[in-house]
Write a protein that holds these residues in place. Structure first.
Motif, PDB file in Angstrom:
ATOM      1  N   ALA A  47       0.826  -1.208   0.000  1.00  0.00           N
ATOM      2  CA  ALA A  47       0.000   0.000   0.000  1.00  0.00           C
ATOM      3  C   ALA A  47       0.857   1.253   0.000  1.00  0.00           C
ATOM      4  O   ALA A  47       0.571   2.227  -0.713  1.00  0.00           O
ATOM      5  CB  ALA A  47      -0.936  -0.013   1.209  1.00  0.00           C
ATOM      6  N   LEU A  48       1.928   1.245   0.791  1.00  0.00           N
ATOM      7  CA  LEU A  48       2.824   2.398   0.850  1.00  0.00           C
ATOM      8  C   LEU A  48       3.562   2.591  -0.477  1.00  0.00           C
ATOM      9  O   LEU A  48       3.720   3.722  -0.953  1.00  0.00           O
ATOM     10  CB  LEU A  48       3.833   2.227   1.990  1.00  0.00           C
ATOM     11  N   PHE A  49       4.005   1.496  -1.064  1.00  0.00           N
ATOM     12  CA  PHE A  49       4.702   1.593  -2.349  1.00  0.00           C
ATOM     13  C   PHE A  49       3.766   2.140  -3.425  1.00  0.00           C
ATOM     14  O   PHE A  49       4.132   3.046  -4.189  1.00  0.00           O
ATOM     15  CB  PHE A  49       5.245   0.231  -2.771  1.00  0.00           C
ATOM     16  N   ASN A  50       2.555   1.623  -3.463  1.00  0.00           N
ATOM     17  CA  ASN A  50       1.605   2.048  -4.500  1.00  0.00           C
ATOM     18  C   ASN A  50       1.249   3.519  -4.375  1.00  0.00           C
ATOM     19  O   ASN A  50       1.186   4.241  -5.375  1.00  0.00           O
ATOM     20  CB  ASN A  50       0.346   1.182  -4.435  1.00  0.00           C
ATOM     21  N   ILE A  51       1.043   3.975  -3.149  1.00  0.00           N
ATOM     22  CA  ILE A  51       0.643   5.374  -2.973  1.00  0.00           C
ATOM     23  C   ILE A  51       1.823   6.313  -3.244  1.00  0.00           C
ATOM     24  O   ILE A  51       1.639   7.443  -3.707  1.00  0.00           O
ATOM     25  CB  ILE A  51       0.049   5.600  -1.558  1.00  0.00           C
ATOM     26  N   SER A  52       3.038   5.819  -3.004  1.00  0.00           N
ATOM     27  CA  SER A  52       4.217   6.659  -3.264  1.00  0.00           C
ATOM     28  C   SER A  52       4.497   6.802  -4.757  1.00  0.00           C
ATOM     29  O   SER A  52       5.171   7.745  -5.176  1.00  0.00           O
ATOM     30  CB  SER A  52       5.445   6.087  -2.554  1.00  0.00           C
ATOM     31  N   GLN A  53       3.967   5.871  -5.553  1.00  0.00           N
ATOM     32  CA  GLN A  53       4.205   5.900  -6.992  1.00  0.00           C
ATOM     33  C   GLN A  53       3.021   6.432  -7.789  1.00  0.00           C
ATOM     34  O   GLN A  53       3.157   6.739  -8.970  1.00  0.00           O
ATOM     35  CB  GLN A  53       4.538   4.482  -7.496  1.00  0.00           C
ATOM     36  N   ALA A  54       1.877   6.553  -7.134  1.00  0.00           N
ATOM     37  CA  ALA A  54       0.653   6.931  -7.853  1.00  0.00           C
ATOM     38  C   ALA A  54       0.690   8.397  -8.283  1.00  0.00           C
ATOM     39  O   ALA A  54       1.172   9.263  -7.550  1.00  0.00           O
ATOM     40  CB  ALA A  54      -0.558   6.678  -6.967  1.00  0.00           C
ATOM     41  N   SER A  55       0.164   8.665  -9.470  1.00  0.00           N
ATOM     42  CA  SER A  55       0.075  10.050  -9.937  1.00  0.00           C
ATOM     43  C   SER A  55      -1.085  10.782  -9.274  1.00  0.00           C
ATOM     44  O   SER A  55      -1.070  11.995  -9.130  1.00  0.00           O
ATOM     45  CB  SER A  55      -0.097  10.085 -11.462  1.00  0.00           C
ATOM     46  N   GLU A  56      -2.103  10.029  -8.860  1.00  0.00           N
ATOM     47  CA  GLU A  56      -3.226  10.580  -8.120  1.00  0.00           C
ATOM     48  C   GLU A  56      -3.451   9.738  -6.875  1.00  0.00           C
ATOM     49  O   GLU A  56      -3.367   8.513  -6.920  1.00  0.00           O
ATOM     50  CB  GLU A  56      -4.498  10.596  -8.971  1.00  0.00           C
ATOM     51  N   VAL A  57      -3.727  10.414  -5.742  1.00  0.00           N
ATOM     52  CA  VAL A  57      -3.873   9.736  -4.460  1.00  0.00           C
ATOM     53  C   VAL A  57      -5.215  10.091  -3.852  1.00  0.00           C
ATOM     54  O   VAL A  57      -5.603  11.267  -3.797  1.00  0.00           O
ATOM     55  CB  VAL A  57      -2.732  10.154  -3.491  1.00  0.00           C
ATOM     56  N   LYS A  58      -5.934   9.081  -3.377  1.00  0.00           N
ATOM     57  CA  LYS A  58      -7.201   9.322  -2.685  1.00  0.00           C
ATOM     58  C   LYS A  58      -6.917   9.798  -1.264  1.00  0.00           C
ATOM     59  O   LYS A  58      -6.148   9.171  -0.527  1.00  0.00           O
ATOM     60  CB  LYS A  58      -8.037   8.037  -2.654  1.00  0.00           C
ATOM     61  N   LEU A  59      -7.542  10.912  -0.876  1.00  0.00           N
ATOM     62  CA  LEU A  59      -7.275  11.501   0.427  1.00  0.00           C
ATOM     63  C   LEU A  59      -7.638  10.558   1.560  1.00  0.00           C
ATOM     64  O   LEU A  59      -6.942  10.496   2.582  1.00  0.00           O
ATOM     65  CB  LEU A  59      -8.038  12.817   0.571  1.00  0.00           C
ATOM     66  N   GLU A  60      -8.718   9.794   1.417  1.00  0.00           N
ATOM     67  CA  GLU A  60      -9.121   8.872   2.475  1.00  0.00           C
ATOM     68  C   GLU A  60      -8.077   7.785   2.669  1.00  0.00           C
ATOM     69  O   GLU A  60      -7.791   7.379   3.800  1.00  0.00           O
ATOM     70  CB  GLU A  60     -10.482   8.257   2.152  1.00  0.00           C
ATOM     71  N   GLN A  61      -7.491   7.301   1.583  1.00  0.00           N
ATOM     72  CA  GLN A  61      -6.454   6.285   1.687  1.00  0.00           C
ATOM     73  C   GLN A  61      -5.215   6.849   2.358  1.00  0.00           C
ATOM     74  O   GLN A  61      -4.601   6.196   3.216  1.00  0.00           O
ATOM     75  CB  GLN A  61      -6.102   5.743   0.299  1.00  0.00           C
ATOM     76  N   LEU A  62      -4.838   8.071   1.997  1.00  0.00           N
ATOM     77  CA  LEU A  62      -3.671   8.712   2.597  1.00  0.00           C
ATOM     78  C   LEU A  62      -3.882   8.915   4.093  1.00  0.00           C
ATOM     79  O   LEU A  62      -2.995   8.625   4.906  1.00  0.00           O
ATOM     80  CB  LEU A  62      -3.408  10.049   1.911  1.00  0.00           C
ATOM     81  N   ALA A  63      -5.075   9.399   4.463  1.00  0.00           N
ATOM     82  CA  ALA A  63      -5.370   9.635   5.870  1.00  0.00           C
ATOM     83  C   ALA A  63      -5.378   8.325   6.661  1.00  0.00           C
ATOM     84  O   ALA A  63      -4.903   8.269   7.805  1.00  0.00           O
ATOM     85  CB  ALA A  63      -6.713  10.343   6.004  1.00  0.00           C
ATOM     86  N   SER A  64      -5.909   7.273   6.052  1.00  0.00           N
ATOM     87  CA  SER A  64      -5.944   5.973   6.719  1.00  0.00           C
ATOM     88  C   SER A  64      -4.540   5.426   6.961  1.00  0.00           C
ATOM     89  O   SER A  64      -4.229   4.919   8.047  1.00  0.00           O
ATOM     90  CB  SER A  64      -6.751   4.985   5.877  1.00  0.00           C
ATOM     91  N   LEU A  65      -3.678   5.542   5.958  1.00  0.00           N
ATOM     92  CA  LEU A  65      -2.293   5.082   6.114  1.00  0.00           C
ATOM     93  C   LEU A  65      -1.539   5.924   7.147  1.00  0.00           C
ATOM     94  O   LEU A  65      -0.713   5.400   7.907  1.00  0.00           O
ATOM     95  CB  LEU A  65      -1.570   5.141   4.766  1.00  0.00           C
ATOM     96  N   ASP A  66      -1.827   7.210   7.194  1.00  0.00           N
ATOM     97  CA  ASP A  66      -1.222   8.095   8.182  1.00  0.00           C
ATOM     98  C   ASP A  66      -1.535   7.594   9.593  1.00  0.00           C
ATOM     99  O   ASP A  66      -0.652   7.518  10.461  1.00  0.00           O
ATOM    100  CB  ASP A  66      -1.761   9.511   7.966  1.00  0.00           C
ATOM    101  N   GLN A  67      -2.781   7.232   9.835  1.00  0.00           N
ATOM    102  CA  GLN A  67      -3.184   6.743  11.146  1.00  0.00           C
ATOM    103  C   GLN A  67      -2.635   5.342  11.419  1.00  0.00           C
ATOM    104  O   GLN A  67      -2.179   5.046  12.538  1.00  0.00           O
ATOM    105  CB  GLN A  67      -4.708   6.743  11.267  1.00  0.00           C
ATOM    106  N   THR A  68      -2.656   4.496  10.407  1.00  0.00           N
ATOM    107  CA  THR A  68      -2.119   3.138  10.570  1.00  0.00           C
ATOM    108  C   THR A  68      -0.659   3.182  10.987  1.00  0.00           C
ATOM    109  O   THR A  68      -0.232   2.474  11.909  1.00  0.00           O
ATOM    110  CB  THR A  68      -2.258   2.345   9.258  1.00  0.00           C
TER     111      THR A  68
END
Length: 368
Positions: A47-68
């Motif tokens: 999940a971290l690798f995918n979000i670091s490479q994505a050209s567009e990021v969903k805010l809910e996913q970013l916030a969830s990973l931040d808390q995780t």
């Protein structure tokens, strides 16, 4: 009276969390008392690798990973305290680097790390300091690398030219000087990021232990020559980089023929890219004699170290273990030290490393 700090580091290799328990005395001298490592589960790493490479990021996913990550960092700290029989009240503060999701060098630099420091402070009961990079960026810097200031403090030798080479996902070097104003560091290019990505894709393992697989391959010179033409390698410091530039899709776009070659040969060539880009960077901007001490996960890759030594025959290569800090714990120790610097109103950056306008106190403080 000595004070205890904890440093947390999770780097671009995306393998897990390093935690260091560090004692710092009234003179600012630090000593590692204990350490703990908490590996990422495969699903979190993906999940971290995918979000670091994505050209567009969903805010809910970013916030969830931040808390995780905030919860996971807290878990790692509590395990460290239990392991060495300390309580939260024994610790002055935590310094957390966070997990880099995106790093953009100058001009228009920005750097985003996640791992909610509010949660760390709440769940551990310990004052937490995070967000170290952005004050340096606000002062016109790259925000990275930040660890050279720590290297200067703990690894300086007044008799021999000495450099510290960190082999994480990205390779960065500190060129130490007896005059702190002349010490500087910069990112050289990829260390483990590309080779680990290739190994995970083709062998479904996290890394090539000791470089055994890479050693079985044959370096493909045409690939290597093309990769070495990437403009970053010739750019003068101060400079920093990350997975945004050095990732497999970028290389595949540059050299699509790599996917038609033996996978062992490509891996050997990726390791050679690291070794050659390091040696060329040192020859251009560092010392070509003296001592080079390695830290980070790549210090355990015997084949990689051999290839670096092959290209730097006039330099003696060792590991920071020889200087008192295990290779895997240098960066975590650095963020304990940076937390100490912040709480005591002391600067944490080297302006000639990051390109900032001057020394700055780094980090945001989240009280217990």
């Amino acid at each position: 009276m000595p004070v205890l700090y904890i440093g947390l580091m999770s780097g671009t290799s995306l393998d897990g969390i390093d935690a260091a328990l560090v004692e710092i005395n009234s003179k600012g001298q630090s000593q590692l008392l204990g350490c703990h490592y908490l590996p990422y589960e495969h699903s979190l790493k993906s999940a971290l690798f995918n979000i670091s490479q994505a050209s567009e990021v969903k805010l809910e996913q970013l916030a969830s990973l931040d808390q995780t990550l905030g919860k996971l960092y807290a878990k790692c700290i509590l395990s460290l305290l239990k392991k060495y029989e300390y309580s939260a009240t024994d610790i002055k503060a935590i310094g957390s680097h966070g997990q880099t999701i995106r790093h953009k060098p100058r001009p228009n630099a920005f750097s985003l790390q996640i791992g909610d420091a509010n949660l760390i402070a709440e769940l551990t009961g310990i004052t937490t300091i995070a967000d170290f990079r952005r004050r340096d960026i606000a002062a016109g810097g790259e925000g990275a690398p930040l660890v050279p200031a720590f290297h200067q403090d703990v690894f300086l030798d007044f008799h021999n030219p000495r450099q510290i080479l960190n082999l994480g996902g990205i390779a960065n070097i500190t060129v130490l000087s007896q005059d702190p104003e002349n010490t500087f560091g910069f990112d050289l290019g990829p260390a483990n990021a590309l080779s680990n990505e290739w190994v995970e894709r083709h062998w479904q393992i996290n890394y090539d232990e000791g470089g055994i697989i890479a050693r079985s391959g044959t370096i493909q010179q045409s690939l290597l020559d093309t990769w070495l033409e990437i403009g970053y390698f010739d750019k003068s410091p101060p400079k920093s980089t990350g997975r945004e530039l050095f990732n497999l899709p970028q290389l595949e776009a540059l050299t699509p023929e790599m996917n038609e070659l033996k996978i062992e040969d490509v891996l050997a060539t990726l390791i050679e890219l690291t070794a050659v880009s390091i040696s060329q960077g040192i020859e251009k901007w560092g010392y070509t004699d003296g001592e080079l001490f390695l830290c980070g996960g790549g210090a355990h890759n015997i084949y990689l170290v051999e290839r670096i030594q092959h290209h730097l025959l006039t330099i003696r290569i060792g590991r920071t273990d020889d200087l008192g800090i295990p290779a895997d714990m240098v960066e975590a120790c650095a963020f304990a030290w940076l937390a100490y610097r912040t709480l005591n109103g002391l600067s944490g950056n080297l302006a000639n490393t990051t390109g900032a306008k001057g020394a700055r106190i780094l980090g945001a403080i989240y009280p217990a």
